[in-house]
Motif scaffolding. Structure first.
Motif, short mmCIF file in Angstrom:
data_model
loop_
_atom_site.label_atom_id
_atom_site.label_comp_id
_atom_site.label_asym_id
_atom_site.label_seq_id
_atom_site.Cartn_x
_atom_site.Cartn_y
_atom_site.Cartn_z
N UNK A 1 -3.39 2.57 12.49
CA UNK A 1 -2.59 4.09 12.32
C UNK A 1 -2.98 5.15 11.89
N UNK A 2 -2.53 4.64 10.05
CA UNK A 2 -2.71 5.18 9.01
C UNK A 2 -4.59 5.32 8.57
N UNK A 3 -4.63 4.70 8.83
CA UNK A 3 -6.61 4.98 8.87
C UNK A 3 -6.96 6.44 10.14
N UNK A 4 -6.29 6.21 10.74
CA UNK A 4 -6.81 7.17 11.70
C UNK A 4 -6.08 8.72 10.89
N UNK A 5 -5.22 8.59 10.32
CA UNK A 5 -4.92 9.62 10.25
C UNK A 5 -5.72 10.19 8.41
N UNK A 6 -6.52 9.35 8.25
CA UNK A 6 -6.89 8.89 6.27
C UNK A 6 -5.72 8.56 5.32
N UNK A 7 -5.24 8.17 5.79
CA UNK A 7 -4.40 7.66 4.82
C UNK A 7 -4.13 5.90 4.90
N UNK A 8 -5.19 5.12 4.97
CA UNK A 8 -4.59 3.48 5.14
C UNK A 8 -3.68 3.44 3.41
N UNK A 9 -5.36 3.36 3.30
CA UNK A 9 -4.81 3.27 1.48
C UNK A 9 -2.94 2.93 0.96
N UNK A 10 -2.84 4.44 1.75
CA UNK A 10 -1.62 4.51 0.98
C UNK A 10 -0.07 3.69 1.61
N UNK A 11 -0.54 3.52 2.73
CA UNK A 11 0.40 2.57 3.89
C UNK A 11 -0.27 1.20 3.31
N UNK A 12 -0.90 0.50 3.35
CA UNK A 12 -0.91 -0.42 2.28
C UNK A 12 -0.42 -0.66 1.11
N UNK A 13 -0.34 -0.07 0.55
CA UNK A 13 0.54 -0.10 -0.59
C UNK A 13 1.87 -0.47 -0.06
N UNK A 14 2.38 0.68 0.73
CA UNK A 14 3.56 0.40 0.85
C UNK A 14 3.82 -0.70 1.70
N UNK A 15 3.59 -1.27 2.67
CA UNK A 15 3.42 -2.15 3.26
C UNK A 15 3.25 -3.72 2.48
N UNK A 16 2.18 -3.82 2.10
CA UNK A 16 2.50 -4.56 1.22
C UNK A 16 4.32 -4.42 0.29
N UNK A 17 4.38 -4.01 -0.73
CA UNK A 17 5.57 -3.62 -1.53
C UNK A 17 6.94 -3.78 -0.83
N UNK A 18 6.76 -4.36 0.51
CA UNK A 18 7.82 -4.08 1.26
C UNK A 18 7.81 -5.32 2.37
N UNK A 19 7.18 -6.35 1.83
CA UNK A 19 6.61 -7.58 2.82
C UNK A 19 8.15 -7.47 3.39
#
Length: 241
Positions: free
Chosen positions: A94-112
């Protein structure tokens, strides 16, 4: 290009050449680096996998080691044993659809440890997503099917655990070290440069190498249909505009 300096074998120092750009096409996998590329690195990952979290810096950095030559793509493999991984995968797309996949990628892995729906929405807000659109896209069954399809392909290709990597089609399951991973990409880059020196066109390299490296014809056909063909179509479409 010299190896990234780091005392941690899992975590290279991230650098930025200014020449590695994220894919903005939501129909394609989230990616860093050019299309076409000499070497395509597929990363199969699960946002709740602790080993996957250890390779996030390597995922970012491998394209920066050879800017303009290496493309890294993130493919979802949300394992059934992890209760929140599928939801996190959908949120990342869903973040990828807004051009921010990699920002979400880093946040998700930082808060597993906190990937429940409320936390996912909070992270979306933190990285500046349009929340109305995020909530709509997070409920889109198309994205959930995409997560399942990417995981099914991973299993079909033999990438049954996470993280797993396909380097121009050569499969590696599990993680050893940054230097080992970097060395494999460097070795493949040398093989590709040899083909190019003999007159092979860059656009043909990925398929040639994947066919040579796949475990069998069926695996190559599946890989070509899911990985090579979509990016080839995108390149042709871009060339026409």
């Amino acid at each position: 290009v010299a190896p990234a300096n780091s005392s941690d074998p899992d975590r290279p120092t991230r650098t930025s050449s200014g020449r590695v750009h994220p894919s903005r096409d939501p129909k394609l996998p989230p990616a860093l680096g050019p299309n076409p590329a000499k070497v395509v690195v597929i990363v199969y990952s699960d946002f709740q996998c602790p080993v996957c979290a250890r390779v996030t810096d390597a995922t970012h950095q491998i394209a920066e080691e050879w800017p303009g030559e290496v493309r890294v793509e993130f493919h979802q493999h949300a394992l059934a044993m992890h209760a929140n991984s599928a939801n996190a995968a959908v949120a990342s797309l869903a973040a990828h659809r807004q051009g921010k996949f990699w920002e979400m990628h880093d946040v998700l892995f930082a808060h597993q440890a906190a990937l429940d729906p409320e936390s996912l929405a909070a992270y979306a807000g933190e990285i500046g997503l349009d929340m109305t659109r995020f909530r709509h896209d997070s409920g889109d069954p198309v994205l959930r099917r995409r997560v399942k399809q990417e995981g099914a392909l991973a299993d079909h290709l033999g990438a049954t655990g996470t993280p797993a990597f396909l380097i121009n089609g050569r499969l590696q399951v599990g993680w050893g070290s940054w230097q080992g991973f970097r060395g494999q990409v460097q070795q493949e880059l040398a093989a590709v440069n040899d083909l190019l020196a003999k007159g092979t066109k860059l656009a043909a390299v990925h398929a040639l190498r994947a066919k040579a490296l796949a475990k069998d014809d069926a695996a190559f056909a599946a890989y070509k249909a899911a990985v090579i063909d979509p990016t080839t179509r995108a390149t042709r479409t871009s060339a026409r505009h």
